[in-house]
Design an enzyme around this catalytic site. Structure first.
Site, PDB file in Angstrom:
ATOM      1  N   ASN A  80       0.883  -1.166   0.000  1.00  0.00           N
ATOM      2  CA  ASN A  80       0.000   0.000   0.000  1.00  0.00           C
ATOM      3  C   ASN A  80       0.920   1.215   0.000  1.00  0.00           C
ATOM      4  OD1 ASN A  80      -1.624   2.177   0.557  1.00  0.00           O
ATOM      5  ND2 ASN A  80      -2.716   1.227   2.244  1.00  0.00           N
ATOM      6  N   ARG A 139       0.490   4.202   0.405  1.00  0.00           N
ATOM      7  CA  ARG A 139       0.169   5.242   1.395  1.00  0.00           C
ATOM      8  C   ARG A 139       0.635   4.871   2.799  1.00  0.00           C
ATOM      9  NH1 ARG A 139      -5.799   7.058   0.903  1.00  0.00           N
ATOM     10  NH2 ARG A 139      -4.951   8.769   2.111  1.00  0.00           N
ATOM     11  N   CYS A 140       1.108   3.637   2.979  1.00  0.00           N
ATOM     12  CA  CYS A 140       1.516   3.136   4.289  1.00  0.00           C
ATOM     13  C   CYS A 140       3.031   3.280   4.456  1.00  0.00           C
ATOM     14  CB  CYS A 140       1.106   1.664   4.419  1.00  0.00           C
ATOM     15  SG  CYS A 140       1.787   0.828   5.863  1.00  0.00           S
ATOM     16  N   SER A 141       3.461   3.929   5.529  1.00  0.00           N
ATOM     17  CA  SER A 141       4.890   4.155   5.734  1.00  0.00           C
ATOM     18  C   SER A 141       5.650   2.841   5.920  1.00  0.00           C
ATOM     19  CB  SER A 141       5.127   5.077   6.932  1.00  0.00           C
ATOM     20  OG  SER A 141       4.673   4.485   8.132  1.00  0.00           O
ATOM     21  N   ARG A 198       6.099   1.297   2.509  1.00  0.00           N
ATOM     22  CA  ARG A 198       7.135   2.015   1.740  1.00  0.00           C
ATOM     23  C   ARG A 198       8.526   1.671   2.269  1.00  0.00           C
ATOM     24  NH1 ARG A 198       3.559   6.321   2.592  1.00  0.00           N
ATOM     25  NH2 ARG A 198       5.060   7.311   4.000  1.00  0.00           N
TER      26      ARG A 198
END
Length: 115
Positions: free
Chosen positions: A8, A10-12, A15
């Site tokens: 995802n 948007r997920c730190s 990433r």
């Protein structure tokens, strides 16, 4: 060996896990699982590789979890898998699959054990 990350963007943590894989020389296949959720069969195979049950990878803090009243009711493993396929936001992230193994990238370094 093929490495796949259920990611995802948007997920730190997701990433960070992707960056760690790339830093270690892996060129993972990136599956944006919110746009392309795994099928029930794929999710069952991932769970088997993780050695976990469906309830172990459900994001209980998600609003959708509360909306579906999953805390208040009992559902079978198969029902929960179907709910996760229909509502992929419920699936813990990131999940990395490499060969016959899988790991959840929480913390991101956890995935290094399967490379």
């Amino acid at each position: 060996m093929t490495v796949t990350i259920y990611h995802n963007p948007r997920c730190s943590k997701s990433r960070q896990t992707l960056a760690l894989l790339e830093e270690k020389g892996a060129a993972p296949k990136i599956v944006d699982y919110l746009k392309t959720p795994p099928s029930a069969a794929e999710l069952k195979a991932i769970l088997k590789k993780l050695g976990l049950k469906p309830q172990d990878i459900v994001r209980k803090g998600e609003a959708r979890y509360a909306e579906l009243e999953l805390k208040e009711r009992t559902v079978s493993d198969d029902e929960l898998i179907e709910l996760m396929v229909e509502n992929p936001i419920l699936i813990e992230r990131p999940i990395v699959v490499a060969g016959g193994k899988a790991a959840i990238g929480r913390p991101p370094e956890t995935v290094l054990t399967i490379l």
